[in-house]
Write a protein that holds these residues in place. Structure first.
Motif, PDB file in Angstrom:
ATOM      1  N   ILE A  91       0.824  -1.292   0.079  1.00  0.00           N
ATOM      2  CA  ILE A  91      -0.043   0.038   0.164  1.00  0.00           C
ATOM      3  C   ILE A  91       0.960   1.318  -0.110  1.00  0.00           C
ATOM      4  CG2 ILE A  91      -1.801  -0.991   1.252  1.00  0.00           C
ATOM      5  CD1 ILE A  91      -1.127   0.429   3.878  1.00  0.00           C
ATOM      6  N   GLN A  92       2.132   1.113   0.106  1.00  0.00           N
ATOM      7  CA  GLN A  92       3.095   2.235  -0.230  1.00  0.00           C
ATOM      8  C   GLN A  92       4.288   1.739  -0.612  1.00  0.00           C
ATOM      9  OE1 GLN A  92       5.181   4.690   3.200  1.00  0.00           O
ATOM     10  NE2 GLN A  92       3.329   5.961   3.045  1.00  0.00           N
ATOM     11  N   VAL A  93       4.786   2.774  -1.338  1.00  0.00           N
ATOM     12  CA  VAL A  93       6.173   2.589  -2.093  1.00  0.00           C
ATOM     13  C   VAL A  93       6.935   3.803  -1.953  1.00  0.00           C
ATOM     14  CG1 VAL A  93       7.755   2.179  -3.913  1.00  0.00           C
ATOM     15  CG2 VAL A  93       5.475   1.088  -3.685  1.00  0.00           C
ATOM     16  N   ASN A  94       8.320   3.667  -1.321  1.00  0.00           N
ATOM     17  CA  ASN A  94       9.166   4.730  -1.052  1.00  0.00           C
ATOM     18  C   ASN A  94      10.569   4.561  -1.414  1.00  0.00           C
ATOM     19  OD1 ASN A  94       7.809   6.858   0.951  1.00  0.00           O
ATOM     20  ND2 ASN A  94       7.403   4.716   1.734  1.00  0.00           N
ATOM     21  N   ARG A  95      11.062   5.273  -2.561  1.00  0.00           N
ATOM     22  CA  ARG A  95      12.383   5.013  -3.193  1.00  0.00           C
ATOM     23  C   ARG A  95      12.838   6.281  -3.812  1.00  0.00           C
ATOM     24  NH1 ARG A  95      11.362  -0.019  -6.722  1.00  0.00           N
ATOM     25  NH2 ARG A  95      13.476  -0.091  -6.692  1.00  0.00           N
ATOM     26  N   LEU A  96      14.179   6.141  -4.286  1.00  0.00           N
ATOM     27  CA  LEU A  96      14.700   7.295  -4.908  1.00  0.00           C
ATOM     28  C   LEU A  96      14.581   6.977  -6.419  1.00  0.00           C
ATOM     29  CD1 LEU A  96      18.034   8.070  -3.000  1.00  0.00           C
ATOM     30  CD2 LEU A  96      16.116   9.744  -3.111  1.00  0.00           C
ATOM     31  N   LEU A  97      14.385   8.076  -7.305  1.00  0.00           N
ATOM     32  CA  LEU A  97      14.156   7.741  -8.557  1.00  0.00           C
ATOM     33  C   LEU A  97      14.832   8.941  -9.268  1.00  0.00           C
ATOM     34  CD1 LEU A  97      13.005   5.937 -10.570  1.00  0.00           C
ATOM     35  CD2 LEU A  97      10.721   7.535 -10.641  1.00  0.00           C
ATOM     36  N   GLY A  98      15.936   8.677  -9.661  1.00  0.00           N
ATOM     37  CA  GLY A  98      16.996   9.753 -10.334  1.00  0.00           C
ATOM     38  C   GLY A  98      17.099  10.889  -9.214  1.00  0.00           C
ATOM     39  N   PRO A  99      16.842  12.138  -9.629  1.00  0.00           N
ATOM     40  CA  PRO A  99      17.083  13.157  -8.350  1.00  0.00           C
ATOM     41  C   PRO A  99      15.982  13.374  -7.451  1.00  0.00           C
ATOM     42  CG  PRO A  99      16.526  14.207 -10.434  1.00  0.00           C
ATOM     43  CD  PRO A  99      16.234  12.820 -10.717  1.00  0.00           C
ATOM     44  N   HIS A 100      14.966  12.440  -7.529  1.00  0.00           N
ATOM     45  CA  HIS A 100      13.931  12.718  -6.757  1.00  0.00           C
ATOM     46  C   HIS A 100      13.450  11.579  -5.754  1.00  0.00           C
ATOM     47  CE1 HIS A 100      12.592  15.059 -10.275  1.00  0.00           C
ATOM     48  NE2 HIS A 100      12.968  15.902  -9.633  1.00  0.00           N
ATOM     49  N   ALA A 101      12.931  11.788  -4.542  1.00  0.00           N
ATOM     50  CA  ALA A 101      12.413  10.840  -3.603  1.00  0.00           C
ATOM     51  C   ALA A 101      10.962  10.780  -4.141  1.00  0.00           C
ATOM     52  CB  ALA A 101      12.742  11.338  -2.161  1.00  0.00           C
ATOM     53  N   VAL A 102      10.529   9.608  -4.072  1.00  0.00           N
ATOM     54  CA  VAL A 102       9.253   9.360  -4.617  1.00  0.00           C
ATOM     55  C   VAL A 102       8.355   8.331  -3.565  1.00  0.00           C
ATOM     56  CG1 VAL A 102       7.797   8.538  -6.333  1.00  0.00           C
ATOM     57  CG2 VAL A 102       9.844   9.551  -7.095  1.00  0.00           C
ATOM     58  N   THR A 103       7.136   8.801  -3.375  1.00  0.00           N
ATOM     59  CA  THR A 103       6.284   8.099  -2.509  1.00  0.00           C
ATOM     60  C   THR A 103       5.040   7.851  -3.201  1.00  0.00           C
ATOM     61  OG1 THR A 103       7.107   8.923  -0.406  1.00  0.00           O
ATOM     62  CG2 THR A 103       4.921   8.022  -0.430  1.00  0.00           C
ATOM     63  N   VAL A 104       4.442   6.742  -3.268  1.00  0.00           N
ATOM     64  CA  VAL A 104       3.342   6.226  -3.908  1.00  0.00           C
ATOM     65  C   VAL A 104       2.299   5.521  -2.533  1.00  0.00           C
ATOM     66  CG1 VAL A 104       2.052   4.886  -5.772  1.00  0.00           C
ATOM     67  CG2 VAL A 104       4.321   5.781  -6.007  1.00  0.00           C
ATOM     68  N   ASN A 105       1.311   6.231  -2.576  1.00  0.00           N
ATOM     69  CA  ASN A 105       0.278   5.604  -1.426  1.00  0.00           C
ATOM     70  C   ASN A 105      -0.998   5.052  -2.154  1.00  0.00           C
ATOM     71  OD1 ASN A 105       1.693   6.766   0.734  1.00  0.00           O
ATOM     72  ND2 ASN A 105       0.879   8.710   0.393  1.00  0.00           N
ATOM     73  N   VAL A 106      -1.130   3.791  -1.979  1.00  0.00           N
ATOM     74  CA  VAL A 106      -2.498   3.051  -2.503  1.00  0.00           C
ATOM     75  C   VAL A 106      -3.705   3.358  -1.661  1.00  0.00           C
ATOM     76  CG1 VAL A 106      -3.203   0.907  -3.348  1.00  0.00           C
ATOM     77  CG2 VAL A 106      -0.884   1.463  -3.881  1.00  0.00           C
ATOM     78  N   LEU A 107      -4.534   3.967  -1.988  1.00  0.00           N
ATOM     79  CA  LEU A 107      -5.649   4.425  -1.366  1.00  0.00           C
ATOM     80  C   LEU A 107      -6.808   3.688  -1.503  1.00  0.00           C
ATOM     81  CD1 LEU A 107      -5.714   8.494  -2.076  1.00  0.00           C
ATOM     82  CD2 LEU A 107      -4.689   6.970  -0.490  1.00  0.00           C
ATOM     83  N   ASP A 108      -7.275   3.039  -2.705  1.00  0.00           N
ATOM     84  CA  ASP A 108      -8.230   2.066  -2.879  1.00  0.00           C
ATOM     85  C   ASP A 108      -7.651   0.957  -3.748  1.00  0.00           C
ATOM     86  OD1 ASP A 108     -10.255   2.837  -1.305  1.00  0.00           O
ATOM     87  OD2 ASP A 108     -10.543   4.469  -2.884  1.00  0.00           O
TER      88      ASP A 108
END
Length: 247
Positions: free
Chosen positions: A157-174
């Motif tokens: 339900i959540q992914v946190n990782r570095l992607l190139g120069p950015h820190a990316v978070t994906v939250n799954v809501l449904d």
């Protein structure tokens, strides 16, 4: 966003760490004090394998696509091939064409079925914290890089990782439950500056799937974006969806 396609937890690691067998052993040797009897490796593997993916018999499909961005509207044809490549025709606006290609490409990346032992063969796993609801943090180590996930009821339900120069978070809501696994149907994505954690771009997606033959495919998507105070809404509608003849 193009970058979001690279966040698939099925993407094979490109750096070297311990081999697959050692990853199993290490995860079992590092239990969390809050969840002492759970293997991080097994917990993450079960959630990974519970995702809905297309099987090896997936024939591909065609559809008509309508794209709306503000007052602009475009219509064209799309084709998703058995190898997950995407073709878009009939849209003469370059930016609109790219939006359709990116979104379909991202969906295809997440529907691609890659065995866990292939996708994460260079990774080791350990348990993080567990909250009161039972959501468990999983930390994946790939060489010198690290990704953090949250797993709840065999769903990532959540992914946190570095992607190139950015820190990316994906939250799954449904999610949508199918006999073959779960589909994320609403999710938020945040791109941050890693040092300051300043949010540079955020987007919320709402996806609708339709079962065509034996496969669930995207039939509607709404994207709400926010960047530097500017809000955008993009809507994709897929109609006349038809599976390609099986080879």
């Amino acid at each position: 966003m193009v970058a979001l396609a690279s966040l698939s937890v099925g993407t094979q690691a490109s750096v070297q760490a311990l081999p697959y067998a050692d990853a199993v052993l290490l995860s079992q040797q590092q239990p969390s004090t809050s969840t002492p009897n759970i293997s991080a490796f097994e917990l993450f593997r079960k959630a990974y394998e519970n995702r809905y993916t297309w099987d090896s018999q997936f024939p591909g499909y065609t559809a008509t696509v309508e794209l709306k961005q503000g007052k602009e509207e475009y219509k064209g044809q799309i084709r998703v091939n058995p190898d997950m490549s995407v073709e878009v025709t009939g849209i003469n606006n370059k930016d609109a064409l790219q939006v359709v290609e990116i979104q379909l490409g991202m969906i295809a990346v997440h529907r691609r079925r890659v065995p866990f032992e292939v996708a994460h063969k260079n990774s080791t796993f350990r348990l993080g914290n567990t909250d009161q609801k039972g959501t468990i943090e999983i930390i994946e180590l790939e060489g010198k890089t690290e990704a953090r996930y949250k797993v709840f009821r065999q769903q990532i339900i959540q992914v946190n990782r570095l992607l190139g120069p950015h820190a990316v978070t994906v939250n799954v809501l449904d999610t949508k439950l199918t006999p073959e696994g779960y589909l994320a149907t609403r999710y938020q994505t945040f791109f941050r500056q890693p040092q300051t954690q300043q949010v540079l771009f955020e987007e919320e997606s709402k996806d609708t799937y339709k079962k065509i033959g034996d496969y669930f495919v995207l039939s509607h998507q709404i994207l709400h974006g926010l960047e530097q105070g500017q809000k955008t809404t993009t809507e994709l509608e897929f109609t006349n969806i038809q599976l390609l003849p099986s080879s």
